[in-house]
Design a protein around this motif. Structure first.
Motif, PDB file in Angstrom:
ATOM      1  N   LEU A  63     -15.097  31.254  -2.803  1.00 15.25           N
ATOM      2  CA  LEU A  63     -13.662  31.285  -2.519  1.00 15.25           C
ATOM      3  C   LEU A  63     -13.328  30.370  -1.349  1.00 15.25           C
ATOM      4  O   LEU A  63     -12.338  29.618  -1.394  1.00 15.25           O
ATOM      5  N   ALA A  64     -14.155  30.406  -0.303  1.00 17.19           N
ATOM      6  CA  ALA A  64     -13.907  29.556   0.869  1.00 17.19           C
ATOM      7  C   ALA A  64     -14.021  28.077   0.511  1.00 17.19           C
ATOM      8  O   ALA A  64     -13.160  27.271   0.891  1.00 17.19           O
ATOM      9  N   THR A  65     -15.060  27.691  -0.225  1.00 17.01           N
ATOM     10  CA  THR A  65     -15.223  26.278  -0.573  1.00 17.01           C
ATOM     11  C   THR A  65     -14.141  25.814  -1.538  1.00 17.01           C
ATOM     12  O   THR A  65     -13.693  24.661  -1.474  1.00 17.01           O
ATOM     13  N   THR A  66     -13.708  26.707  -2.424  1.00 17.75           N
ATOM     14  CA  THR A  66     -12.627  26.350  -3.338  1.00 17.75           C
ATOM     15  C   THR A  66     -11.333  26.086  -2.579  1.00 17.75           C
ATOM     16  O   THR A  66     -10.593  25.142  -2.886  1.00 17.75           O
ATOM     17  N   GLU A  67     -11.066  26.905  -1.558  1.00 21.27           N
ATOM     18  CA  GLU A  67      -9.875  26.696  -0.743  1.00 21.27           C
ATOM     19  C   GLU A  67      -9.966  25.396   0.056  1.00 21.27           C
ATOM     20  O   GLU A  67      -8.956  24.719   0.259  1.00 21.27           O
ATOM     21  N   VAL A  68     -11.172  25.049   0.490  1.00 19.88           N
ATOM     22  CA  VAL A  68     -11.345  23.780   1.203  1.00 19.88           C
ATOM     23  C   VAL A  68     -10.948  22.611   0.307  1.00 19.88           C
ATOM     24  O   VAL A  68     -10.194  21.713   0.714  1.00 19.88           O
ATOM     25  N   ILE A  69     -11.452  22.612  -0.923  1.00 25.34           N
ATOM     26  CA  ILE A  69     -11.141  21.522  -1.849  1.00 25.34           C
ATOM     27  C   ILE A  69      -9.650  21.480  -2.177  1.00 25.34           C
ATOM     28  O   ILE A  69      -9.062  20.405  -2.333  1.00 25.34           O
ATOM     29  N   ARG A  70      -9.023  22.633  -2.252  1.00 22.69           N
ATOM     30  CA  ARG A  70      -7.594  22.688  -2.573  1.00 22.69           C
ATOM     31  C   ARG A  70      -6.731  22.099  -1.465  1.00 22.69           C
ATOM     32  O   ARG A  70      -5.646  21.587  -1.731  1.00 22.69           O
ATOM     33  N   HIS A  71      -7.194  22.163  -0.232  1.00 21.70           N
ATOM     34  CA  HIS A  71      -6.359  21.773   0.901  1.00 21.70           C
ATOM     35  C   HIS A  71      -6.718  20.413   1.491  1.00 21.70           C
ATOM     36  O   HIS A  71      -6.259  20.081   2.592  1.00 21.70           O
ATOM     37  N   VAL A  72      -7.538  19.640   0.800  1.00 15.88           N
ATOM     38  CA  VAL A  72      -7.826  18.281   1.260  1.00 15.88           C
ATOM     39  C   VAL A  72      -7.368  17.303   0.187  1.00 15.88           C
ATOM     40  O   VAL A  72      -7.157  17.678  -0.971  1.00 15.88           O
ATOM     41  N   ASP A  73      -7.219  16.055   0.577  1.00  8.89           N
ATOM     42  CA  ASP A  73      -6.792  15.055  -0.402  1.00  8.89           C
ATOM     43  C   ASP A  73      -7.947  14.707  -1.333  1.00  8.89           C
ATOM     44  O   ASP A  73      -9.103  15.068  -1.101  1.00  8.89           O
ATOM     45  N   ALA A  74      -7.621  14.000  -2.408  1.00  9.12           N
ATOM     46  CA  ALA A  74      -8.597  13.705  -3.456  1.00  9.12           C
ATOM     47  C   ALA A  74      -9.781  12.902  -2.944  1.00  9.12           C
ATOM     48  O   ALA A  74     -10.937  13.155  -3.318  1.00  9.12           O
ATOM     49  N   ALA A  75      -9.528  11.922  -2.078  1.00  7.59           N
ATOM     50  CA  ALA A  75     -10.615  11.094  -1.555  1.00  7.59           C
ATOM     51  C   ALA A  75     -11.582  11.921  -0.717  1.00  7.59           C
ATOM     52  O   ALA A  75     -12.810  11.769  -0.834  1.00  7.59           O
ATOM     53  N   THR A  76     -11.041  12.803   0.124  1.00  3.73           N
ATOM     54  CA  THR A  76     -11.901  13.667   0.943  1.00  3.73           C
ATOM     55  C   THR A  76     -12.692  14.627   0.076  1.00  3.73           C
ATOM     56  O   THR A  76     -13.881  14.881   0.321  1.00  3.73           O
ATOM     57  N   ALA A  77     -12.045  15.183  -0.950  1.00  5.48           N
ATOM     58  CA  ALA A  77     -12.740  16.087  -1.869  1.00  5.48           C
ATOM     59  C   ALA A  77     -13.899  15.381  -2.561  1.00  5.48           C
ATOM     60  O   ALA A  77     -14.992  15.941  -2.691  1.00  5.48           O
ATOM     61  N   ASP A  78     -13.674  14.149  -2.974  1.00  8.68           N
ATOM     62  CA  ASP A  78     -14.749  13.390  -3.629  1.00  8.68           C
ATOM     63  C   ASP A  78     -15.922  13.156  -2.676  1.00  8.68           C
ATOM     64  O   ASP A  78     -17.090  13.250  -3.082  1.00  8.68           O
ATOM     65  N   ARG A  79     -15.621  12.863  -1.419  1.00 14.04           N
ATOM     66  CA  ARG A  79     -16.697  12.643  -0.446  1.00 14.04           C
ATOM     67  C   ARG A  79     -17.492  13.928  -0.199  1.00 14.04           C
ATOM     68  O   ARG A  79     -18.723  13.908  -0.111  1.00 14.04           O
ATOM     69  N   ILE A  80     -16.772  15.036  -0.088  1.00 13.62           N
ATOM     70  CA  ILE A  80     -17.445  16.326   0.137  1.00 13.62           C
ATOM     71  C   ILE A  80     -18.382  16.652  -1.022  1.00 13.62           C
ATOM     72  O   ILE A  80     -19.552  17.015  -0.825  1.00 13.62           O
ATOM     73  N   LEU A  81     -17.876  16.519  -2.241  1.00  8.47           N
ATOM     74  CA  LEU A  81     -18.669  16.884  -3.413  1.00  8.47           C
ATOM     75  C   LEU A  81     -19.794  15.895  -3.676  1.00  8.47           C
ATOM     76  O   LEU A  81     -20.865  16.283  -4.149  1.00  8.47           O
ATOM     77  N   GLU A  82     -19.553  14.630  -3.354  1.00  7.96           N
ATOM     78  CA  GLU A  82     -20.599  13.625  -3.579  1.00  7.96           C
ATOM     79  C   GLU A  82     -21.813  13.901  -2.700  1.00  7.96           C
ATOM     80  O   GLU A  82     -22.958  13.734  -3.135  1.00  7.96           O
ATOM     81  N   ARG A  83     -21.590  14.360  -1.488  1.00  9.05           N
ATOM     82  CA  ARG A  83     -22.715  14.655  -0.589  1.00  9.05           C
ATOM     83  C   ARG A  83     -23.496  15.873  -1.036  1.00  9.05           C
ATOM     84  O   ARG A  83     -24.635  16.070  -0.594  1.00  9.05           O
ATOM     85  N   ARG A  84     -22.916  16.685  -1.891  1.00  6.37           N
ATOM     86  CA  ARG A  84     -23.580  17.901  -2.363  1.00  6.37           C
ATOM     87  C   ARG A  84     -24.008  17.794  -3.826  1.00  6.37           C
ATOM     88  O   ARG A  84     -24.384  18.788  -4.437  1.00  6.37           O
ATOM     89  N   SER A  85     -23.955  16.617  -4.353  1.00  4.83           N
ATOM     90  CA  SER A  85     -24.294  16.392  -5.761  1.00  4.83           C
ATOM     91  C   SER A  85     -25.807  16.296  -5.952  1.00  4.83           C
ATOM     92  O   SER A  85     -26.494  15.583  -5.209  1.00  4.83           O
ATOM     93  N   THR A  86     -26.315  16.990  -6.950  1.00  7.06           N
ATOM     94  CA  THR A  86     -27.754  16.929  -7.261  1.00  7.06           C
ATOM     95  C   THR A  86     -28.017  15.801  -8.257  1.00  7.06           C
ATOM     96  O   THR A  86     -28.626  15.992  -9.308  1.00  7.06           O
ATOM     97  N   ASN A  87     -27.541  14.593  -7.923  1.00  6.33           N
ATOM     98  CA  ASN A  87     -27.827  13.446  -8.790  1.00  6.33           C
ATOM     99  C   ASN A  87     -29.224  12.898  -8.472  1.00  6.33           C
ATOM    100  O   ASN A  87     -29.904  13.352  -7.539  1.00  6.33           O
ATOM    101  N   LEU A  88     -29.637  11.921  -9.243  1.00  2.97           N
ATOM    102  CA  LEU A  88     -30.995  11.383  -9.086  1.00  2.97           C
ATOM    103  C   LEU A  88     -31.223  10.791  -7.696  1.00  2.97           C
ATOM    104  O   LEU A  88     -32.316  10.932  -7.125  1.00  2.97           O
ATOM    105  N   HIS A  89     -30.201  10.154  -7.155  1.00  2.00           N
ATOM    106  CA  HIS A  89     -30.339   9.563  -5.822  1.00  2.00           C
ATOM    107  C   HIS A  89     -30.607  10.628  -4.763  1.00  2.00           C
ATOM    108  O   HIS A  89     -31.552  10.522  -3.963  1.00  2.00           O
ATOM    109  N   HIS A  90     -29.787  11.669  -4.743  1.00  2.42           N
ATOM    110  CA  HIS A  90     -29.936  12.705  -3.730  1.00  2.42           C
ATOM    111  C   HIS A  90     -31.198  13.539  -3.951  1.00  2.42           C
ATOM    112  O   HIS A  90     -31.785  14.043  -2.980  1.00  2.42           O
ATOM    113  N   LEU A  91     -31.613  13.723  -5.201  1.00  4.85           N
ATOM    114  CA  LEU A  91     -32.844  14.468  -5.455  1.00  4.85           C
ATOM    115  C   LEU A  91     -34.071  13.733  -4.927  1.00  4.85           C
ATOM    116  O   LEU A  91     -35.103  14.360  -4.659  1.00  4.85           O
ATOM    117  N   GLN A  92     -33.964  12.417  -4.776  1.00  7.21           N
ATOM    118  CA  GLN A  92     -35.056  11.645  -4.189  1.00  7.21           C
ATOM    119  C   GLN A  92     -34.984  11.621  -2.667  1.00  7.21           C
ATOM    120  O   GLN A  92     -36.012  11.626  -1.984  1.00  7.21           O
TER     121      GLN A  92
END
Length: 256
Positions: free
Chosen positions: A42-71
């Motif tokens: 609930l807290a993280t969902t509210e964070v995403i709701r109250h920031v702009d799209a660019a900031t939301a993308d940066r937040i989620l990109e840093r927490r993404s389990t993509n191949l780059h971050h898994l390495q």
């Protein structure tokens, strides 16, 4: 005495709310891990709701389990990616958590329930991203796919859905299992993406967690539960009708 007729209903209302609050607390404390997780979501969902799209993308990109971050930082992204919701609203996940995570945690205990969720989340992530890496190596996917956004709680949920198969009594267990596999196989067929592979993998990992379910007391019989619910509804209806008859037969209070 004037005003005395209104004091009893107020007391009754207060007692009703107190009983309801105690019942909710008893329900919640039997699955503490699930509700702590929901509060974080609930807290993280509210964070995403109250920031702009660019900031939301940066937040989620840093927490993404993509191949780059898994390495680069696998532990960090595997832990933090499960604290954000990908698609759907918090209320829909609140319903799903109560439907699947709550009974699983009560049945298995918090430690075993967390183990299933972690195994499904981590295992399905590596399996799906591994298939993606193979596709990139073979030229079947674009090289930039190593940076694809991949986060959320759905793999852990799918694993818990899978392990709950062993809570359902036979022969309904086989019907439940067939329904679960049909849902996730159909999702993979319709989406034809790596997330679908992850979801199906997570269900299979949950099924492979059978050793964690051994000697755990409890079972779920859908037929018996339906009958108990019907008896409870009949009892409530009877009590309501009886209460109404009592109110009608009560003399009208006088005013002093």
């Amino acid at each position: 005495m004037s005003g005395s007729a209104t004091r009893v209903p107020r007391a009754r209302r207060g007692a009703w709310w107190a009983r309801a609050a105690r019942a909710v607390w008893r329900y919640v404390r039997r699955a503490p891990g699930t509700y702590i997780w929901l509060v974080i979501l609930l807290a993280t969902t509210e964070v995403i709701r109250h920031v702009d799209a660019a900031t939301a993308d940066r937040i989620l990109e840093r927490r993404s389990t993509n191949l780059h971050h898994l390495q680069v930082s696998p532990v960090r992204v595997l832990a933090t990616s499960a604290l954000w919701i990908a698609g759907g609203g918090w209320l829909s996940y609140f319903a799903l958590y109560n439907l699947f995570h709550v009974p699983a945690e009560r049945w298995l205990g918090t430690l075993r329930w967390v183990s299933v969720a972690v195994l499904a989340h981590v295992g399905a992530t590596y399996l799906s991203e591994g298939v993606l890496g193979w596709a990139i190596h073979r030229g079947l996917a674009a090289p930039k796919a190593v940076y694809t956004l991949d986060y959320g709680v759905s793999y852990a949920l799918a694993g818990v859905v899978g392990v709950l198969t062993y809570l359902v009594v036979r022969p309904w267990r086989y019907l439940y299992l067939a329904g679960v596999l049909a849902v996730y196989v159909l999702g993979l067929h319709q989406g034809r993406d790596y997330t679908g592979i992850g979801h199906l993998s997570a269900v299979l990992i949950g099924l492979a967690c059978y050793p964690l379910t051994r000697e755990r007391p409890g079972e779920f019989d859908p037929v018996a539960s339906a009958r108990a619910l019907r008896r409870w509804l009949r009892l409530r209806r009877w009590l309501r009708q009886r209460s109404r008859r009592r109110v009608r037969s009560r003399p009208w209070p006088g005013r002093g």
